[in-house]
Design a protein around this motif. Structure first.
Motif, PDB file in Angstrom:
ATOM      1  N   SER A  83      10.343  -6.445   0.799  1.00 63.30           N
ATOM      2  CA  SER A  83       9.510  -5.297   1.101  1.00 63.30           C
ATOM      3  C   SER A  83       8.374  -5.166   0.106  1.00 63.30           C
ATOM      4  O   SER A  83       8.636  -4.881  -1.045  1.00 63.30           O
ATOM      5  CB  SER A  83      10.372  -4.048   1.023  1.00 63.30           C
ATOM      6  OG  SER A  83       9.607  -2.888   1.038  1.00 63.30           O
ATOM      7  N   PRO A  84       7.108  -5.350   0.487  1.00 63.74           N
ATOM      8  CA  PRO A  84       6.701  -5.795   1.792  1.00 63.74           C
ATOM      9  C   PRO A  84       6.512  -7.313   1.890  1.00 63.74           C
ATOM     10  O   PRO A  84       6.328  -7.830   2.951  1.00 63.74           O
ATOM     11  CB  PRO A  84       5.353  -5.088   1.988  1.00 63.74           C
ATOM     12  CG  PRO A  84       4.799  -4.953   0.610  1.00 63.74           C
ATOM     13  CD  PRO A  84       5.967  -4.872  -0.316  1.00 63.74           C
ATOM     14  N   GLU A  89       5.320  -8.242  -4.189  1.00 67.14           N
ATOM     15  CA  GLU A  89       4.268  -7.275  -3.918  1.00 67.14           C
ATOM     16  C   GLU A  89       4.945  -5.999  -3.427  1.00 67.14           C
ATOM     17  O   GLU A  89       5.937  -6.062  -2.717  1.00 67.14           O
ATOM     18  CB  GLU A  89       3.379  -7.856  -2.818  1.00 67.14           C
ATOM     19  CG  GLU A  89       2.312  -6.932  -2.332  1.00 67.14           C
ATOM     20  CD  GLU A  89       1.576  -7.561  -1.153  1.00 67.14           C
ATOM     21  OE1 GLU A  89       1.019  -8.658  -1.332  1.00 67.14           O
ATOM     22  OE2 GLU A  89       1.586  -6.970  -0.072  1.00 67.14           O
ATOM     23  N   ALA A  90       4.437  -4.857  -3.835  1.00 69.11           N
ATOM     24  CA  ALA A  90       5.066  -3.616  -3.392  1.00 69.11           C
ATOM     25  C   ALA A  90       3.987  -2.593  -3.066  1.00 69.11           C
ATOM     26  O   ALA A  90       2.878  -2.645  -3.591  1.00 69.11           O
ATOM     27  CB  ALA A  90       5.986  -3.081  -4.477  1.00 69.11           C
ATOM     28  N   ALA A  91       4.328  -1.664  -2.166  1.00 73.44           N
ATOM     29  CA  ALA A  91       3.384  -0.601  -1.815  1.00 73.44           C
ATOM     30  C   ALA A  91       3.665   0.626  -2.675  1.00 73.44           C
ATOM     31  O   ALA A  91       4.831   0.923  -2.981  1.00 73.44           O
ATOM     32  CB  ALA A  91       3.531  -0.251  -0.335  1.00 73.44           C
ATOM     33  N   LEU A  92       2.609   1.301  -3.065  1.00 70.94           N
ATOM     34  CA  LEU A  92       2.732   2.562  -3.798  1.00 70.94           C
ATOM     35  C   LEU A  92       1.919   3.603  -3.037  1.00 70.94           C
ATOM     36  O   LEU A  92       0.714   3.428  -2.827  1.00 70.94           O
ATOM     37  CB  LEU A  92       2.191   2.410  -5.228  1.00 70.94           C
ATOM     38  CG  LEU A  92       2.053   3.708  -6.023  1.00 70.94           C
ATOM     39  CD1 LEU A  92       3.416   4.346  -6.293  1.00 70.94           C
ATOM     40  CD2 LEU A  92       1.326   3.453  -7.351  1.00 70.94           C
ATOM     41  N   LEU A 259       8.515  -0.906  -8.938  1.00 70.69           N
ATOM     42  CA  LEU A 259       7.472  -1.686  -8.247  1.00 70.69           C
ATOM     43  C   LEU A 259       7.558  -3.146  -8.662  1.00 70.69           C
ATOM     44  O   LEU A 259       7.430  -4.058  -7.838  1.00 70.69           O
ATOM     45  CB  LEU A 259       6.089  -1.114  -8.579  1.00 70.69           C
ATOM     46  CG  LEU A 259       5.823   0.310  -8.056  1.00 70.69           C
ATOM     47  CD1 LEU A 259       4.651   0.948  -8.781  1.00 70.69           C
ATOM     48  CD2 LEU A 259       5.575   0.289  -6.553  1.00 70.69           C
ATOM     49  N   LYS A 263      10.209  -3.063  -5.103  1.00 66.21           N
ATOM     50  CA  LYS A 263      10.479  -1.881  -4.267  1.00 66.21           C
ATOM     51  C   LYS A 263       9.199  -1.088  -4.028  1.00 66.21           C
ATOM     52  O   LYS A 263       8.413  -0.878  -4.955  1.00 66.21           O
ATOM     53  CB  LYS A 263      11.507  -0.977  -4.955  1.00 66.21           C
ATOM     54  CG  LYS A 263      12.895  -1.550  -4.892  1.00 66.21           C
ATOM     55  CD  LYS A 263      13.907  -0.535  -5.360  1.00 66.21           C
ATOM     56  CE  LYS A 263      15.265  -1.205  -5.477  1.00 66.21           C
ATOM     57  NZ  LYS A 263      16.205  -0.411  -6.233  1.00 66.21           N
ATOM     58  N   SER A 264       9.049  -0.639  -2.808  1.00 65.50           N
ATOM     59  CA  SER A 264       7.898   0.189  -2.474  1.00 65.50           C
ATOM     60  C   SER A 264       8.247   1.649  -2.726  1.00 65.50           C
ATOM     61  O   SER A 264       9.345   2.091  -2.428  1.00 65.50           O
ATOM     62  CB  SER A 264       7.506  -0.020  -1.011  1.00 65.50           C
ATOM     63  OG  SER A 264       6.971  -1.316  -0.878  1.00 65.50           O
ATOM     64  N   ILE A 303      -1.512  -1.268  -3.612  1.00 65.81           N
ATOM     65  CA  ILE A 303      -0.621  -2.430  -3.561  1.00 65.81           C
ATOM     66  C   ILE A 303      -0.432  -2.884  -4.995  1.00 65.81           C
ATOM     67  O   ILE A 303      -1.403  -3.047  -5.742  1.00 65.81           O
ATOM     68  CB  ILE A 303      -1.230  -3.577  -2.714  1.00 65.81           C
ATOM     69  CG1 ILE A 303      -1.453  -3.138  -1.268  1.00 65.81           C
ATOM     70  CG2 ILE A 303      -0.354  -4.830  -2.774  1.00 65.81           C
ATOM     71  CD1 ILE A 303      -0.205  -2.787  -0.488  1.00 65.81           C
ATOM     72  N   LEU A 330       2.337  -6.170   4.451  1.00 68.48           N
ATOM     73  CA  LEU A 330       2.368  -4.908   5.200  1.00 68.48           C
ATOM     74  C   LEU A 330       2.337  -5.175   6.703  1.00 68.48           C
ATOM     75  O   LEU A 330       3.014  -4.513   7.479  1.00 68.48           O
ATOM     76  CB  LEU A 330       1.179  -4.024   4.822  1.00 68.48           C
ATOM     77  CG  LEU A 330       1.239  -3.326   3.467  1.00 68.48           C
ATOM     78  CD1 LEU A 330       0.020  -2.434   3.287  1.00 68.48           C
ATOM     79  CD2 LEU A 330       2.504  -2.512   3.301  1.00 68.48           C
ATOM     80  N   TYR A 333       5.746  -6.304   7.741  1.00 68.40           N
ATOM     81  CA  TYR A 333       6.702  -5.194   7.767  1.00 68.40           C
ATOM     82  C   TYR A 333       6.533  -4.404   9.064  1.00 68.40           C
ATOM     83  O   TYR A 333       7.495  -4.066   9.738  1.00 68.40           O
ATOM     84  CB  TYR A 333       6.475  -4.275   6.563  1.00 68.40           C
ATOM     85  CG  TYR A 333       7.451  -3.121   6.503  1.00 68.40           C
ATOM     86  CD1 TYR A 333       8.721  -3.290   5.957  1.00 68.40           C
ATOM     87  CD2 TYR A 333       7.113  -1.875   7.012  1.00 68.40           C
ATOM     88  CE1 TYR A 333       9.622  -2.243   5.915  1.00 68.40           C
ATOM     89  CE2 TYR A 333       8.006  -0.820   6.979  1.00 68.40           C
ATOM     90  CZ  TYR A 333       9.260  -1.015   6.420  1.00 68.40           C
ATOM     91  OH  TYR A 333      10.156   0.032   6.385  1.00 68.40           O
TER      92      TYR A 333
END
Ligand code: 2PG
Length: 342
Positions: A83-84, A89-92, A259, A263-264, A303, A330, A333
């Motif tokens: 994810s993702p 790489e993670a989303a914030l 992150l 983990k997002s 990101i 993304l 996902y």
């Protein structure tokens, strides 16, 4: 299907469907399973959504029952979460809470714990709609109800339909009494951590005063200095710099490691605690942060990749293609959500 230790990979499973074929699992991966089949693993049955995603899926066993790892979040071959993307790489997502009853009345609020207005509730739901295709593995909020309402209302819109659950770590008893005893249920939930360090800056003796009346009494410039200067605190309150010291320290110590592990994260907080975090993420100077204004209920996406925060702006709507073009992770996902929900 023998019982096995927690997380041990099992060797065979039964495919239900037209042919009733049996399949071997090799190298922890399930290959070439036709769409539409159900996998029976221990006591649970799961439908196969596409053969591709199951290449990454591993089947795990618990002491009494075997379960299938959620294909959206299944660990990839290098052990990181998916994810993702596989590349850490993670989303914030940052969201300032929706309009509160004191925003509506134009009162200095600071650390006074005021709930949302109806408009604030609607803003939070709309924010949730905008981020409904973006992964969220952990949620951080301030200790204040307007941020917590915003996070929870936003998550009612998320397509993944995981359940946000507030972690109660304030005492050993609170921790023990809120335990969950199902691995599968834990997987379908999102931990929500409330931290006072993300609270709005403490506005001291301005709290509860009307902003307009205060400007008339002390002069516009003075009030603007209290509200937007970097290092001048209002009487007995915090400056933005003081707020940043605790909010950014909390972000670095607690949120950044999440992150880094892939983990997002969503953070629901406040105008000034978020301004200070954005100052850190965007490397703004104390001069630049002065003109940074955040609207209520507008999500902002970053990101996190290779230890950098890349600002992606604000997702416009769940169908807006531009947002998903930002990273392949993304987009992937979202595609998985489409496949799971179709
Ligand atoms: O009253 C407050 O707590 C804050 C946010 O609403 O006000 P300001 O706009 O001055 O940062």
């Amino acid at each position: 299907m023998a019982n096995a230790m927690l997380h041990q990979t099992v060797g065979t499973f039964q495919l239900l469907g037209n042919s009733g074929t049996r399949c071997e699992i090799r190298n922890n991966s399930v290959k070439l399973i036709p769409r539409g089949f159900e996998v029976e693993v221990g006591l649970s049955k799961r439908k196969i959504y596409s053969s591709r995603e199951w290449k990454l899926g591993v089947i795990r066993a618990s002491a009494s029952q075997t379960s299938v790892v959620d294909p959206v979040l299944a660990p990839s071959n290098n052990g990181t979460r998916e994810s993702p993307t596989k590349s850490n790489e993670a989303a914030l997502i940052l969201i300032r809470h929706g309009e509160s009853l004191w925003n509506e009345k134009n009162l200095f609020t600071g650390c006074v714990d005021v709930p949302l207005t109806k408009k604030g509730v609607e803003e939070a739901i709309e924010a949730g709609r905008r981020i409904s295709n973006i992964p969220v593995d952990m949620i951080y909020t301030s200790a204040l109800i307007r941020a917590q309402m915003t996070a929870m209302l936003a998550m009612t819109q998320h397509r993944r339909k995981k359940v946000p659950i507030i972690m109660h770590n304030e005492s050993e008893q609170a921790k023990a009494w809120s335990q969950i005893y199902s691995e599968e249920t834990i997987k379908q939930s999102i931990p929500v951590i409330a931290a006072w360090q993300l609270n709005e800056r403490m506005y001291g003796e301005l709290q509860g005063l009307n902003k307009q009346e205060t400007a008339e009494r002390f002069g516009k410039e003075k009030v603007h200095e209290w509200r937007r200067s970097y290092d001048i605190p209002p009487s007995n309150g915090e400056s933005l710099e003081m707020c940043a010291q605790r909010a950014v320290a909390y972000f670095r110590d607690n949120i950044e490691p999440q992150l880094q592990s892939g983990k997002s994260v969503m953070i629901a907080a406040h105008g000034n605690s978020l301004r200070s975090i954005i100052m850190y993420l965007d490397k703004l100077t104390s001069q630049e942060v002065i003109s940074l204004e955040l609207s209520t209920g507008i999500p902002m996406l970053y990101i996190f990749k290779e230890d950098n925060f890349i600002r992606r702006g604000s997702p416009v709507a769940p169908t807006e293609t531009g947002v998903y073009a930002y990273t392949r992770g993304l987009a992937r996902y979202r595609q998985k959500l489409d496949e799971m929900l179709h």
